[in-house]
Design an enzyme around this catalytic site. Structure first.
Site, PDB file in Angstrom:
ATOM      1  N   LYS A 138       0.830  -1.332  -0.101  1.00 51.30           N
ATOM      2  CA  LYS A 138      -0.183   0.026  -0.183  1.00 51.30           C
ATOM      3  C   LYS A 138       1.057   1.453  -0.077  1.00 51.30           C
ATOM      4  O   LYS A 138       0.163   2.223  -0.340  1.00 51.30           O
ATOM      5  CB  LYS A 138      -0.921   0.022   1.211  1.00 51.30           C
ATOM      6  CG  LYS A 138      -2.090  -1.114   1.095  1.00 51.30           C
ATOM      7  CD  LYS A 138      -2.611  -0.900  -0.254  1.00 51.30           C
ATOM      8  CE  LYS A 138      -3.852  -1.934  -0.140  1.00 51.30           C
ATOM      9  NZ  LYS A 138      -5.022  -1.505  -1.172  1.00 51.30           N
TER      10      LYS A 138
HETATM   11  C1  LIG Z   1      -2.515  -7.519   3.615  1.00 55.46           C
HETATM   12  C2  LIG Z   1      -3.005  -7.154   2.172  1.00 55.46           C
HETATM   13  N1  LIG Z   1      -2.999  -7.912   1.205  1.00 55.46           N
HETATM   14  C3  LIG Z   1      -3.647  -7.699   0.112  1.00 55.46           C
HETATM   15  C4  LIG Z   1      -4.253  -6.627  -0.328  1.00 55.46           C
HETATM   16  C5  LIG Z   1      -4.901  -6.233  -1.300  1.00 55.46           C
HETATM   17  O1  LIG Z   1      -4.637  -5.307  -2.097  1.00 55.46           O
HETATM   18  P1  LIG Z   1      -5.528  -4.326  -3.102  1.00 55.46           P
HETATM   19  O2  LIG Z   1      -6.157  -3.628  -2.188  1.00 55.46           O
HETATM   20  O3  LIG Z   1      -4.722  -3.806  -3.776  1.00 55.46           O
HETATM   21  O4  LIG Z   1      -6.572  -5.187  -3.738  1.00 55.46           O
HETATM   22  C6  LIG Z   1      -4.591  -5.782   0.986  1.00 55.46           C
HETATM   23  C7  LIG Z   1      -5.262  -4.380   0.628  1.00 55.46           C
HETATM   24  O5  LIG Z   1      -5.613  -3.849   1.860  1.00 55.46           O
HETATM   25  C8  LIG Z   1      -3.803  -5.874   2.240  1.00 55.46           C
HETATM   26  O6  LIG Z   1      -3.965  -5.056   3.160  1.00 55.46           O
END
Ligand SMILES: Cc1ncc(COP(=O)(O)O)c(C=O)c1O
Length: 326
Positions: free
Chosen positions: A47
């Site tokens: 993020k």
């Molecule tokens: C630990 C974790 N993995 C994967 C994701 C997924 O990513 P995306 O929001 O880009 O789909 C998030 C999103 O908050 C996350 O916090």
């Protein structure tokens, strides 16, 4: 790979994360699986990329200026990434989180002095005070408030189209058969997918969604099922959201908390990769895919964050037993 250079500031350490070949957990397979270690970003998750990109873009286009207050809802990682960006650029930050967030994430957020608005995670999605509904209202009611809206603002996808996608393509030397990622906001999977498919339309993109979220059923049957609570953090949602563009996803696998958490622990045991639960989920999906395809394909996947955020949960046998997982 980390560059050999002097970094200008902490934000300069975002991106160019290592892509690692997994050799132990894949021993019996014909496929090669590679994981992009997104926890090597400055604040420890995938993020960081969107926080930097979305704030800088809003700033460049005059939508925000230092001193304003940025508001968003987050499962913790975006909040921490925004805390870093806001500290450096002089913004206030208000974050809406569900009250079942891991205690480590709450401690990290408090360490960064983030103003937290805790929401009862059992509130139905249609409640005006639910996780998804309250953040835009707080932004409207805050003087000079700006709702970043990582779930619907496609600048989230754009950040990955411009960074995670090209990096993955280059590190894989343009040889990718499958890309596997969790679907949270959808930013990572859809941004990377758009880039990779423009390079090679033959690349298949597989999403992973937890049991209890609505994406799996919507993708396969266009039905919106009643959401139910689950423990895997960061993936899935109870609403359809704007950043998930299903046309960029070729298949979605569904995963239980147990499958995700046990695979997360196996990653530590076998590969010495101390990752978060969503990494266990993408690993599990990559292994399922490799077994189904049963050919020497190349699979790239994303490990979004690290164990540091889940020591009291996924890496705690007592917690796993209490939740009926061990
Ligand atoms: C630990 C974790 N993995 C994967 C994701 C997924 O990513 P995306 O929001 O880009 O789909 C998030 C999103 O908050 C996350 O916090």
């Amino acid at each position: 790979m980390r560059e050999k250079k002097l970094y200008r500031d902490i934000l300069d350490g975002i991106g160019n994360t290592p892509l690692i070949k997994l050799n132990q957990i894949t021993k019996e397979l014909k496929a090669d699986i590679f994981a992009k270690l997104e926890y090597m970003n400055s604040m420890g998750s995938v993020k960081d990329r969107i926080a930097k990109y979305m704030v800088e873009k809003a700033e460049k286009e005059g939508r925000i200026k230092p001193g304003d207050t940025i508001v968003d809802n987050s499962s913790g990682n975006t909040a921490l990434a925004l805390a870093m960006v806001c500290a450096l650029k002089g913004y206030h930050l208000k974050i809406v989180v569900r009250d079942n967030l891991s205690s480590e994430k709450i401690k990290f957020l408090k360490a960064m002095n983030v103003e937290l608005i805790m929401i009862d995670h059992t509130l139905p999605p249609e409640s005006p005070n639910s996780y998804n509904n309250i953040a835009p209202r707080i932004a409207r009611e805050t003087p000079n408030g700006y709702y970043l809206d990582q779930h619907n603002n496609r600048e989230n996808n754009e950040a990955h189209y411009l960074s995670t996608g090209p990096e993955t393509w280059e590190q894989m030397e343009g040889k990718i058969d499958y890309f596997v990622a969790g679907v949270g906001t959808g930013g990572t999977i859809c941004g990377v997918s758009k880039f990779l498919k423009e390079k090679d339309s033959g690349i298949n993109v597989i999403g992973v969604d937890p049991v209890g979220s609505i994406f799996f059923d919507y993708f396969h049957s266009k039905k919106i099922v009643k959401p139910s609570p689950y423990f895997l953090e960061g993936l899935g949602d109870e609403f359809l959201i704007g950043c998930v563009d299903f046309s960029l996803i070729d298949d979605i696998y569904q995963i239980t908390d147990k499958e995700a958490f046990l695979m997360t622990r196996e990653l530590a045991d076998k590969e010495a990769i101390l990752a978060g639960g969503s990494s266990g989920a993408t690993m599990w999906a990559s292994l399922k895919l490799a077994r189904e395809v049963d050919k020497p394909v190349r699979i790239a996947t994303i490990f979004a964050d690290s164990a540091t955020r889940y020591l009291s949960t996924i890496y705690n046998d007592d917690w796993l037993m209490e939740k009926g997982i061990l």
